[in-house]
Every structure is written in structure tokens, then in C-alpha cells.
Design a protein around this motif. Structure first.
Motif, PDB file in Angstrom:
ATOM      1  N   GLN A   1      21.764  33.854  81.481  1.00 41.33           N
ATOM      2  CA  GLN A   1      22.823  34.552  80.762  1.00 41.33           C
ATOM      3  C   GLN A   1      22.262  35.679  79.912  1.00 41.33           C
ATOM      4  O   GLN A   1      22.808  36.787  79.876  1.00 41.33           O
ATOM      5  CB  GLN A   1      23.600  33.569  79.882  1.00 41.33           C
TER       6      GLN A   1
ATOM      7  N   SER B   1      21.089  38.585  82.113  1.00 33.01           N
ATOM      8  CA  SER B   1      22.171  39.370  82.706  1.00 33.01           C
ATOM      9  C   SER B   1      22.791  40.347  81.716  1.00 33.01           C
ATOM     10  O   SER B   1      23.440  41.311  82.122  1.00 33.01           O
ATOM     11  CB  SER B   1      23.256  38.434  83.253  1.00 33.01           C
ATOM     12  N   GLU B   2      22.573  40.096  80.423  1.00 34.24           N
ATOM     13  CA  GLU B   2      23.241  40.902  79.402  1.00 34.24           C
ATOM     14  C   GLU B   2      22.279  41.737  78.555  1.00 34.24           C
ATOM     15  O   GLU B   2      22.698  42.722  77.938  1.00 34.24           O
ATOM     16  CB  GLU B   2      24.053  40.000  78.475  1.00 34.24           C
TER      17      GLU B   2
ATOM     18  N   ARG C   1      19.876  28.243  82.961  1.00 34.72           N
ATOM     19  CA  ARG C   1      21.209  28.853  82.889  1.00 34.72           C
ATOM     20  C   ARG C   1      21.337  29.705  81.630  1.00 34.72           C
ATOM     21  O   ARG C   1      21.908  30.814  81.669  1.00 34.72           O
ATOM     22  CB  ARG C   1      22.266  27.748  82.904  1.00 34.72           C
TER      23      ARG C   1
END
Length: 288
Positions: A246, A249-250, A242
């Protein structure tokens, strides 16, 4: 007489998906164990990962992606180097052309010291690089002289190269504690209590271009017992993936390494976990 082990491609991919020119991903096995002090065997980790990868299911259910179609080239294993400084330089020399050719580089260790050469090579191609470090140990021991080239000083050296944040930490000595930048360190206990939100401020400090180094002992020993220095209180598979999701995704992830596997006879589950982690991280990166 020693048995000759023939290196295989990651996931046993055929040439169609493992040719260098056509591949967006390059796997670099680095079987280095010269700085092990407690338990030898991490030099066998890269081969164990490659062998177990033949059992991978080549579809990531979570990402809805067959990442192998991006092409995964597997480089020959690096030669063994006894001297850690020579080893780091060899890793850097081998990794530089991979980054230069635009490959997403995946290092297979070996001891954590191999990450230094990989990060140096990434910095030559990506000057705005920052590092996210997943580990049970802070690895912030002093670096006063050449004798200090050990696994416990890895992050002290990385901080000399570029900015970094550290996640999953739950072990350090008193001298390391004095050096900790609490804004850039996320303890495993905080992740246990507050979930991924505990890492939010630290992840915000990363630059847009990121390299990830994953010592498998960041995971709790109940999930990953095959490491040199297991520490209780680690994070689980879903927390680790997870957090990486994150970041993926950024940020732009240009490379990562998975290190610290000490294969155990008659217990290949840990080897396969390392494979699945590599496949999952690649899937999260390319699902963007």
C-alpha cells in the motif's frame, strides 16, 4: 583459527547485474551487535541473509517481475564498531554517497541502531522524508545522555530527525506509553481485528518520500523465531507485505532496512524469509 567468510553478492548475482554504476539498488551490510542485551548474534545476520539469498527464485510471482534486472550492487560489509555513536556515524558516511548517486538503499542489520545512520543519510538527500517503522517494540525510551544510545531509544532519536509512524507494536514500558502519539502508532491487535484498514489514518500522515525500517520481530514468532526479543501476537507475512504494498503504491520509497535477524544453527528458514522479504519489497517498489 577463525574461518574467513567471503562476502557474496545479494542473490549471488553476476557482475552484469551487480555492477555499481549500472545498479539502481545498493545493499549495505551492517554487522553490528554492540547494543544487544538479551541474545547476541545479530551481527551474523547480514552474512546469513547474503548466504541464503543464493537460493532465491529470481522471479516475483505476485509482482510479475524480475527485480534483479534493475541491478543490485552489494557494498562491502561495514567494519565492526564497538561504540554506538561511532557506528551510527560510520553508517551515515557510507550510506550518504549511495543516496547521493540515486540508489535505492537496502540496509542489512544488525541491531536496530543502524537505522539511525541510514535515516540520517537519506535525510541529506531527501529533505521531505518520513519513516514507517515496523516493529514489535515501541523503542521510545528516553534519550537523556550518551548511555541511552540503545535499541530501545531508536525511535525517540528518529523522531528528532523526521516524522514517523509505527506499525505492529505490542510491547512498551509505562514511560514509553506516556510518549506515544496514538495517531501515529498502529498496534498489532488492531491489525488483527481490523486488517490493513487499521493503519489507514497513520499511513496518510507519511510524506510523499518514505524510508522503511523493518525489525523482523514485527512478525509473530511462529513465522520469525530468530530474533533477540520475540513477542507473541505479531502480524503475519501477508499482513506485512500488504501494508508495504500500500505504501509502495502511493509513496516514493527511497530506502529500507531489514534488521534484527539472529541466525540459528540448523534453522535457515528465518534467514531465507528475510531474503524473500527484501526481494518482495524491491519488487513492489519497482513494479510501479
Amino acid at each position: 583459527m577463525a574461518l574467513l567468510v567471503t562476502q557474496m553478492n545479494f542473490a549471488a548475482l553476476p557482475k552484469q547485474y551487480s555492477d555499481y554504476k549500472a545498479s539502481k539498488i545498493a545493499v549495505l551490510p551492517i554487522p553490528y551487535d554492540g547494543t544487544a542485551t538479551v541474545l547476541k548474534g545479530s551481527d551474523l545476520g547480514p552474512q546469513a541473509i547474503l548466504t541464503a539469498s543464493a537460493r532465491l527464485t529470481l522471479f516475483d510471482l505476485e509482482a510479475n517481475l524480475e527485480v534483479y534486472r534493475q541491478g543490485i550492487y552489494t557494498a562491502p560489509s561495514l567494519p565492526s564498531r564497538h561504540n554506538p555513536i561511532d557506528m551510527i556515524d560510520e553508517v551515515r558516511q557510507q550510506a550518504v554517497p549511495l543516496f547521493r548517486d540515486g540508489k535505492l538503499v537496502v540496509g542489512l542489520g544488525g541491531k536496530h541502531l543502524v537505522s539511525i545512520g541510514l535515516i540520517q543519510a537519506a535525510m541529506e538527500r531527501h529533505g521531505d522524508l518520513s519513516v514507517i517503522h515496523f516493529d514489535a517494540h515501541a523503542d521510545l525510551r528516553p534519550i537523556d545522555d550518551e548511555a541511552a544510545y540503545g535499541n530501545s531509544s531508536v525511535m525517540s532519536r528518529v523522531h528528532e530527525i523526521c516524522d514517523a509512524v509505527q506499525i505492529g507494536i505490542r510491547s512498551m514500558d509505562k514511560e514509553e506509553r506516556r510518549k506515544v502519539d496514538l495517531d501515529r502508532m498502529v498496534f498489532a491487535r488492531d491489525l488483527q481485528q481490523h486488517g490493513v484498514n487499521a493503519a489507514g489514518d497513520a499511513l496518510d500522515m507519511l510524506s510523499d518520500t518514505v524510508y522503511i525500517t523493518i525489525d523482523l520481530d514485527v512478525l509473530d514468532p511462529c513465522y520469525m523465531p530468530s530474533v533477540e526479543r520475540p513477542e507473541p501476537g505479531g502480524i503475519d507475512w501477508y499482513m506485512l507485505t500488504r501494508l508495504i504494498r500500500q505504501v509502495a503504491s502511493e509513496k516514493r520509497i527511497v530506502g529500507f532496512d531489514v534488521i534484527g535477524l539472529v541466525p540459528q544453527p540448523h534453522y535457515s528458514a528465518a534467514d531465507f524469509l528475510a531474503d524473500k522479504l527484501i526481494d518482495r519489497v524491491l519488487s513492489m517498489i519497482f513494479s510501479r
